[in-house]
Design a protein around this motif. Structure first.
Motif, PDB file in Angstrom:
ATOM      1  N   ILE A  30       0.618  -1.490  -0.241  1.00 55.47           N
ATOM      2  CA  ILE A  30       0.046  -0.005   0.382  1.00 55.47           C
ATOM      3  C   ILE A  30       0.840   1.433  -0.134  1.00 55.47           C
ATOM      4  CG2 ILE A  30       0.053   0.219   2.498  1.00 55.47           C
ATOM      5  CD1 ILE A  30      -2.686   0.729  -0.335  1.00 55.47           C
ATOM      6  N   LEU A  31       2.090   1.002   0.692  1.00 55.15           N
ATOM      7  CA  LEU A  31       3.024   2.654   0.166  1.00 55.15           C
ATOM      8  C   LEU A  31       3.113   2.638  -0.730  1.00 55.15           C
ATOM      9  CD1 LEU A  31       4.582   4.261   2.661  1.00 55.15           C
ATOM     10  CD2 LEU A  31       6.475   2.635   2.327  1.00 55.15           C
ATOM     11  N   SER A  32       3.747   1.722  -1.485  1.00 54.43           N
ATOM     12  CA  SER A  32       4.449   1.832  -2.637  1.00 54.43           C
ATOM     13  C   SER A  32       3.040   2.367  -3.642  1.00 54.43           C
ATOM     14  CB  SER A  32       4.552   0.721  -3.741  1.00 54.43           C
ATOM     15  OG  SER A  32       4.686   0.836  -4.904  1.00 54.43           O
ATOM     16  N   GLN A  33       1.915   1.987  -3.287  1.00 52.08           N
ATOM     17  CA  GLN A  33       1.053   2.436  -4.107  1.00 52.08           C
ATOM     18  C   GLN A  33       0.046   4.017  -3.681  1.00 52.08           C
ATOM     19  OE1 GLN A  33      -1.073   0.594  -6.783  1.00 52.08           O
ATOM     20  NE2 GLN A  33       0.221  -0.795  -5.829  1.00 52.08           N
ATOM     21  N   MET A  34       0.340   4.022  -2.841  1.00 55.86           N
ATOM     22  CA  MET A  34       0.284   6.167  -2.110  1.00 55.86           C
ATOM     23  C   MET A  34       1.683   6.435  -3.308  1.00 55.86           C
ATOM     24  SD  MET A  34      -0.301   4.642   1.735  1.00 55.86           S
ATOM     25  CE  MET A  34      -0.995   6.454   2.554  1.00 55.86           C
ATOM     26  N   ASP A  35       2.716   5.961  -2.883  1.00 54.47           N
ATOM     27  CA  ASP A  35       3.626   6.887  -3.559  1.00 54.47           C
ATOM     28  C   ASP A  35       3.807   6.871  -5.255  1.00 54.47           C
ATOM     29  OD1 ASP A  35       6.662   8.079  -3.788  1.00 54.47           O
ATOM     30  OD2 ASP A  35       7.428   6.269  -3.959  1.00 54.47           O
ATOM     31  N   ILE A  36       3.191   6.086  -5.455  1.00 51.83           N
ATOM     32  CA  ILE A  36       2.513   6.261  -7.226  1.00 51.83           C
ATOM     33  C   ILE A  36       1.755   7.348  -7.160  1.00 51.83           C
ATOM     34  CG2 ILE A  36       1.032   5.420  -9.158  1.00 51.83           C
ATOM     35  CD1 ILE A  36       3.336   2.724  -8.203  1.00 51.83           C
ATOM     36  N   ALA A  37       0.435   7.309  -6.596  1.00 48.21           N
ATOM     37  CA  ALA A  37      -0.446   8.147  -6.770  1.00 48.21           C
ATOM     38  C   ALA A  37       0.101   9.944  -6.186  1.00 48.21           C
ATOM     39  CB  ALA A  37      -1.148   7.993  -5.815  1.00 48.21           C
ATOM     40  N   ALA A  38       0.855   9.716  -5.052  1.00 48.16           N
ATOM     41  CA  ALA A  38       1.399  11.106  -4.926  1.00 48.16           C
ATOM     42  C   ALA A  38       2.171  11.766  -5.794  1.00 48.16           C
ATOM     43  CB  ALA A  38       2.485  10.909  -3.296  1.00 48.16           C
TER      44      ALA A  38
END
Length: 127
Positions: A30-38
């Motif tokens: 989920i951290l990876s998904q958040m970093d992509i979106a940000a």
């Protein structure tokens, strides 16, 4: 503070390989998904490439389950000379959309970079 009344930057469904030993989704996934979106939002604001330099105030509120549909919401919290801070909120949709649960949030800071990967000023519209 909730920003989930806006359109998500990403909508993702975790896969069976994303599960940890407890039957929940890995925090790193989920951290990876958040970093992509940000990063998508930061690159738009910077009008060019950006690099993640900090993740602050990361909080896991509830677990993410295998069949959840994850919506990642983002908004610009502040813009500095070379940096952009993006507030990320993740909401899990469960039971075929019957239930929504805020599962995590965090503040991601990016720096705008040039072709030599050095910090550069964030391009701004003239006032």
């Amino acid at each position: 503070m909730t920003i989930s009344n806006e359109q998500p930057i990403l909508r993702v469904v975790p896969r069976p390989g994303d599960i940890n030993a407890n039957g929940h989704i890995f925090g790193g996934w989920i951290l990876s998904q958040m970093d992509i979106a940000a990063g998508i939002v930061a690159a738009r604001e910077a009008d060019g490439p950006v690099a993640t330099v900090a993740i602050e105030a990361m909080e896991f509120i509830a677990p993410i389950l295998l069949h959840d549909v994850i919506s990642v919401f983002a908004r610009v919290e502040r813009i500095g000379r070379t940096s952009i801070a993006i507030r990320i909120e993740v909401v899990a949709s469960r039971e075929r959309g019957q239930t929504e649960v805020k599962v995590t949030e965090g503040l991601f800071t990016f720096v705008a970079i040039d072709e030599l990967h050095r910090p550069r000023p964030v391009k701004r519209e003239p006032a």
